[in-house]
Write an enzyme that holds these catalytic residues in place. Sequence first.
Site, PDB file in Angstrom:
ATOM      1  N   LYS B  74      78.206  26.053  66.690  1.00 11.78           N
ATOM      2  CA  LYS B  74      78.543  27.424  66.321  1.00 11.78           C
ATOM      3  C   LYS B  74      78.314  27.664  64.822  1.00 11.78           C
ATOM      4  O   LYS B  74      77.705  28.659  64.433  1.00 11.78           O
ATOM      5  CB  LYS B  74      80.013  27.674  66.675  1.00 11.78           C
ATOM      6  CG  LYS B  74      80.376  29.113  66.861  1.00 11.78           C
ATOM      7  CD  LYS B  74      81.760  29.189  67.510  1.00 11.78           C
ATOM      8  CE  LYS B  74      82.671  28.196  66.814  1.00 11.78           C
ATOM      9  NZ  LYS B  74      83.930  27.962  67.489  1.00 11.78           N
ATOM     10  N   THR B  76      76.418  25.850  62.842  1.00 11.08           N
ATOM     11  CA  THR B  76      74.976  25.702  62.636  1.00 11.08           C
ATOM     12  C   THR B  76      74.248  27.004  62.988  1.00 11.08           C
ATOM     13  O   THR B  76      73.352  27.454  62.259  1.00 11.08           O
ATOM     14  CB  THR B  76      74.462  24.531  63.496  1.00 11.08           C
ATOM     15  OG1 THR B  76      75.240  23.384  63.157  1.00 11.08           O
ATOM     16  CG2 THR B  76      73.000  24.248  63.264  1.00 11.08           C
ATOM     17  N   ARG B  97      84.498  29.178  57.414  1.00 12.00           N
ATOM     18  CA  ARG B  97      85.768  28.551  57.037  1.00 12.00           C
ATOM     19  C   ARG B  97      85.515  27.335  56.153  1.00 12.00           C
ATOM     20  O   ARG B  97      84.457  26.707  56.226  1.00 12.00           O
ATOM     21  CB  ARG B  97      86.504  28.086  58.302  1.00 12.00           C
ATOM     22  CG  ARG B  97      87.091  29.227  59.095  1.00 12.00           C
ATOM     23  CD  ARG B  97      87.576  28.741  60.436  1.00 12.00           C
ATOM     24  NE  ARG B  97      86.447  28.364  61.283  1.00 12.00           N
ATOM     25  CZ  ARG B  97      86.556  27.732  62.439  1.00 12.00           C
ATOM     26  NH1 ARG B  97      87.739  27.374  62.886  1.00 12.00           N
ATOM     27  NH2 ARG B  97      85.491  27.442  63.149  1.00 12.00           N
ATOM     28  N   LYS B 108      83.893  10.253  61.363  1.00 11.86           N
ATOM     29  CA  LYS B 108      82.727  10.608  60.569  1.00 11.86           C
ATOM     30  C   LYS B 108      82.263  12.025  60.931  1.00 11.86           C
ATOM     31  O   LYS B 108      82.263  12.397  62.095  1.00 11.86           O
ATOM     32  CB  LYS B 108      81.617   9.595  60.914  1.00 11.86           C
ATOM     33  CG  LYS B 108      80.612   9.359  59.843  1.00 11.86           C
ATOM     34  CD  LYS B 108      79.778   8.129  60.190  1.00 11.86           C
ATOM     35  CE  LYS B 108      78.419   8.222  59.541  1.00 11.86           C
ATOM     36  NZ  LYS B 108      77.680   6.959  59.594  1.00 11.86           N
ATOM     37  N   ALA B 276      92.852  26.878  64.507  1.00 10.21           N
ATOM     38  CA  ALA B 276      92.474  27.851  65.532  1.00 10.21           C
ATOM     39  C   ALA B 276      93.453  27.839  66.705  1.00 10.21           C
ATOM     40  O   ALA B 276      93.283  28.587  67.653  1.00 10.21           O
ATOM     41  CB  ALA B 276      91.054  27.580  66.010  1.00 10.21           C
ATOM     42  N   PHE B 304      86.804  27.658  68.001  1.00  7.89           N
ATOM     43  CA  PHE B 304      86.804  27.356  69.441  1.00  7.89           C
ATOM     44  C   PHE B 304      85.874  28.287  70.243  1.00  7.89           C
ATOM     45  O   PHE B 304      84.906  28.823  69.694  1.00  7.89           O
ATOM     46  CB  PHE B 304      88.230  27.413  70.005  1.00  7.89           C
ATOM     47  CG  PHE B 304      89.172  26.381  69.425  1.00  7.89           C
ATOM     48  CD1 PHE B 304      88.716  25.168  68.920  1.00  7.89           C
ATOM     49  CD2 PHE B 304      90.542  26.608  69.391  1.00  7.89           C
ATOM     50  CE1 PHE B 304      89.594  24.213  68.401  1.00  7.89           C
ATOM     51  CE2 PHE B 304      91.435  25.664  68.872  1.00  7.89           C
ATOM     52  CZ  PHE B 304      90.941  24.471  68.386  1.00  7.89           C
ATOM     53  N   PHE B 384      68.370  21.939  71.867  1.00  6.59           N
ATOM     54  CA  PHE B 384      68.353  20.488  71.644  1.00  6.59           C
ATOM     55  C   PHE B 384      67.003  19.962  72.106  1.00  6.59           C
ATOM     56  O   PHE B 384      66.385  20.529  73.004  1.00  6.59           O
ATOM     57  CB  PHE B 384      69.463  19.801  72.448  1.00  6.59           C
ATOM     58  CG  PHE B 384      70.796  19.823  71.759  1.00  6.59           C
ATOM     59  CD1 PHE B 384      71.421  21.029  71.477  1.00  6.59           C
ATOM     60  CD2 PHE B 384      71.443  18.649  71.398  1.00  6.59           C
ATOM     61  CE1 PHE B 384      72.652  21.067  70.843  1.00  6.59           C
ATOM     62  CE2 PHE B 384      72.679  18.678  70.767  1.00  6.59           C
ATOM     63  CZ  PHE B 384      73.283  19.886  70.493  1.00  6.59           C
ATOM     64  N   TRP B 412      68.259  24.347  64.020  1.00  7.48           N
ATOM     65  CA  TRP B 412      68.606  22.981  63.654  1.00  7.48           C
ATOM     66  C   TRP B 412      67.360  22.255  63.128  1.00  7.48           C
ATOM     67  O   TRP B 412      67.431  21.583  62.103  1.00  7.48           O
ATOM     68  CB  TRP B 412      69.190  22.236  64.860  1.00  7.48           C
ATOM     69  CG  TRP B 412      69.740  20.881  64.498  1.00  7.48           C
ATOM     70  CD1 TRP B 412      70.988  20.608  64.048  1.00  7.48           C
ATOM     71  CD2 TRP B 412      69.043  19.635  64.527  1.00  7.48           C
ATOM     72  NE1 TRP B 412      71.127  19.273  63.792  1.00  7.48           N
ATOM     73  CE2 TRP B 412      69.951  18.650  64.067  1.00  7.48           C
ATOM     74  CE3 TRP B 412      67.739  19.256  64.880  1.00  7.48           C
ATOM     75  CZ2 TRP B 412      69.597  17.298  63.969  1.00  7.48           C
ATOM     76  CZ3 TRP B 412      67.386  17.918  64.777  1.00  7.48           C
ATOM     77  CH2 TRP B 412      68.316  16.944  64.328  1.00  7.48           C
TER      78      TRP B 412
END
Lengths: 559, 559
Positions: B74, B76, B97, B108, B276, B304, B384, B412
């Site tokens: 989201k 990204t 945010r 990580k 959230a 979310f 993807f 991306w």
Amino acid sequence: MATVKSDIEIAREAKMKPILEIGKKLGIPTEDLIPYGHTKAKLSLDFISGLSKKKDGKLILVTAINPTPAGEGKTTTTVGLGDGLNRIGKKTMICLREPSLGPCFGMKGGAAGGGYAQIVPMEDINLHFTGDFHAITSAHNLLSAMIDNHIYWGNELGLDTRRISWRRVMDMNDRALRDIVCSLGGVANGFPREAGFDITVASEIMAILCLATSIEDLERRIGQIVIGHKRDKGQVLAKDIKAAGAMTVLLKDALLPNLVQTLENNPAFVHGGPFANIAHGCNSAMATKAGLKLADYVVTEAGFGADLGAEKFFDIKCRKAGLHPDVTVIVATVRALKMHGGVGKDDLKKENVEAVKKGLANLGRHIENVKKFGVPIAVAVNHFVTDTDAEVKAITDFCHEHGVEGFKCTHWADGGKGTEALAKHVAALADKGSSQFHPIYDDAMPLWDKVKTIAREIYRADDIVADKSVRDQFKAYEAQGYGKFPICMAKTQYSFSTDPNLKGAPTNHVVPIREVRLSAGAEFIVVICGDIMTMPGLPKVPSAETIGLDAKGQIAGLF
Amino acid sequence: MATVKSDIEIAREAKMKPILEIGKKLGIPTEDLIPYGHTKAKLSLDFISGLSKKKDGKLILVTAINPTPAGEGKTTTTVGLGDGLNRIGKKTMICLREPSLGPCFGMKGGAAGGGYAQIVPMEDINLHFTGDFHAITSAHNLLSAMIDNHIYWGNELGLDTRRISWRRVMDMNDRALRDIVCSLGGVANGFPREAGFDITVASEIMAILCLATSIEDLERRIGQIVIGHKRDKGQVLAKDIKAAGAMTVLLKDALLPNLVQTLENNPAFVHGGPFANIAHGCNSAMATKAGLKLADYVVTEAGFGADLGAEKFFDIKCRKAGLHPDVTVIVATVRALKMHGGVGKDDLKKENVEAVKKGLANLGRHIENVKKFGVPIAVAVNHFVTDTDAEVKAITDFCHEHGVEGFKCTHWADGGKGTEALAKHVAALADKGSSQFHPIYDDAMPLWDKVKTIAREIYRADDIVADKSVRDQFKAYEAQGYGKFPICMAKTQYSFSTDPNLKGAPTNHVVPIREVRLSAGAEFIVVICGDIMTMPGLPKVPSAETIGLDAKGQIAGLF
């Protein structure tokens, strides 16, 4: 009659220059100054590293007689002398400690000088500033969280939960957190144990950050911290918890010195602020060393009176950071000397030359003490409006008889102009190169003897005493390889002795050692004589109740 | 074969522009940008106030289907769409945010986008950034300290120490602090009582800061916070403790939006980061409103999936801040839709058009839901490498059948170029001005009915249920004058229902309300359905163990 302006009013009228311009005067390129707003900046590590081949300037320490409720004005004098030196054409930097945020909400008052000898922006400096203390808080508490997390997930290292000495910290006066039981509430929250919080300035991370000479040294020292013991009493270190790398990441910006300016637009580093009792009480080695490369003179200060502050500055900071102080300025005031001479706080306004003369015993001993470190001395008489000429003369005469010069300084009212005479004398002393600085004890001396040396040479005590358990602890530290560390004394700042009511220059006293603690990362042994409070509380009516933004959006009630 | 670069590698190769230059493109004068380093800055309040008469740009919300372990991207997509809009010549700002520092040391991963759709400097943004969260921690804990201090000095207000609801906070994953007993150790430390810590993002101060529309509104809201109750059950507010002014002083800089840039040098505000679940999960109203004055389009995101995030964005943030969203973009991925269609995590790489089609029920319901708020919709299929054309087509066909358009987005891998088609469509939708935004319930509706409205209209539950004590609490809040507040739902983000395993578009379920809490300063009622964790713990092997500075002084192990 003119109204006397408050510190904050004077600070708000300051004509600050852009910090990049202040940096430019020091030869710092824009890309090596990391700005925090337009009037604060950090100096890049790369730039500092690049200075290593430059010749060091002269180092001037400002210390004081034993503090009294009358006030001495050590920070004010440090700023005033820095401005005075710049005024007489000497390229000078000032190096000060950062104030702590928490106490601002207890008692009214800042820690950025006073009158016309201040560093600005004073409100920022006294509040979040560049976030150094927040970074220290985060790094400290990350280690704490990783310790309890280690226990939660199986305690592979076999930590004894009763023997965890690493507490948590917060930059707040919060007595409710001094002693807590944590990890309550059931299986998901861990194993209940006793714990507690100190104020951030009391964190060993603060002391480490102020003594570290590089980012590698910072990480090495953090790794050495003893966080607790195992059931077999073996030590557990921060590196065993694998915390040192992440903590160093959290501290990488905090390690960089903060550049600000005085009211007279002279450069000042304000960086690091360790407690002057359980730690060494000086600004960071990084800032002082960088200052010495950037300016011909650096004026810095140490906490409390010379018996504590200057001794630790010499024996801990200078020893460890390889610094060679050229001149020491001892600050005294007529009012404080009167108190050392037996006058009560309510009678300070009346002329009383005899009381001043009596109180000079305190100054005299500090002069003798500093001489033992091989450093030339000057005395600054920080002038208050109620001081009479006869009182000031009593001090300067006394100094002269003791082979040092004393100067009436009016920097509070006049800024750098008020310290010109002192500045000329200090510069001449420094330029003469007569300092033969050396610490008062060798690294190799046994720990007990180091403490005895300080007590006898500096406090003029007959002896030191301690329970067998404390004496055994000294031996244990030596057996563990910590015998080469210097001593960090934690005792009352109000007297040469451990009794705060013994003013002047007491003799025939004994120094009782109540407790001894290892700061393995800071690389010193803390010797505690008396009650040391590491988490203050708020007063009945905290200043926080009246702090707020006024109609103009300016902070009211803080100073 | 080319190696895929990691987010951090891409971020480090970014050619960042000086932040003053980014600001200049937006028409912000140098003196109104308060720099934090060379690539981060805060925007002055004066400048923001001066914008009030300018026309607002178009507001675009990015939300998503219900999250799955497969990831949706989201943030990204928000960054990618912002870059795409700028690329097609639309002056656009992004509002995101701020990530929390503590969790970085657990698992990580950062929270500043990914691949070629990131905001930079990502390491700073993920760590201390401009100190906002530290300021929130300080302000929160000052109130806590003042509460215990008030009790210590006589408890004039008659606080019941068993009924103090104001806890302490720390930006750290530290389960040991969830439940503690404080004020132990004797008379000097106060009265022992149960207490505890939440993570800073769960602080009501965070929610307040994100909803405040001015410094005065911030102080007003802080004063309204209910910190506990008296023995007679009467409320005690932060203003009774006289804490609001000092807390506002601590937050005065934190209230200013932080300006950074994308990898493509487009401007982004990154400001505020409330939970959230127990809070509303959007960036600050200050930043969004300033963005709308500075740019023609603002792309922002909510936490979310759309059932929680978009609903709260519309019903809390937009209602309270007077915002009028123009377009909503719902992000979906082939992988996540497959999971909603019943495929396990290990089988996501195999083409499975049928599973995608089955999972589209989840997307379909979100589309229907957002329509109920009157806001036009577009769908972003965040691509993807393993996605097949047939799978993507299944989604875009589905969208078209439901009266909205879906777009394959490759930001991306390609940055703003990868969202050009989406950007053109979104800009056209926004420019048409067809949004008829309205919240889904009125202020005047009884609290219980507001919850029922959300449960029926958005979650498609048959009903809501609660114990008498909970139902009584709703009535008590209404009697106290809090009935006009909006609802802040805290339930699992993984399902429309309260059962995280019910993927797709479940019906015939019931929403059980476990608890209800008042956030009187944030001005909403938190309705809790299920377990809500407000202080996370660290995993068995926290990422902190491998985080450190590498030989080049760069952070390793964090991302």
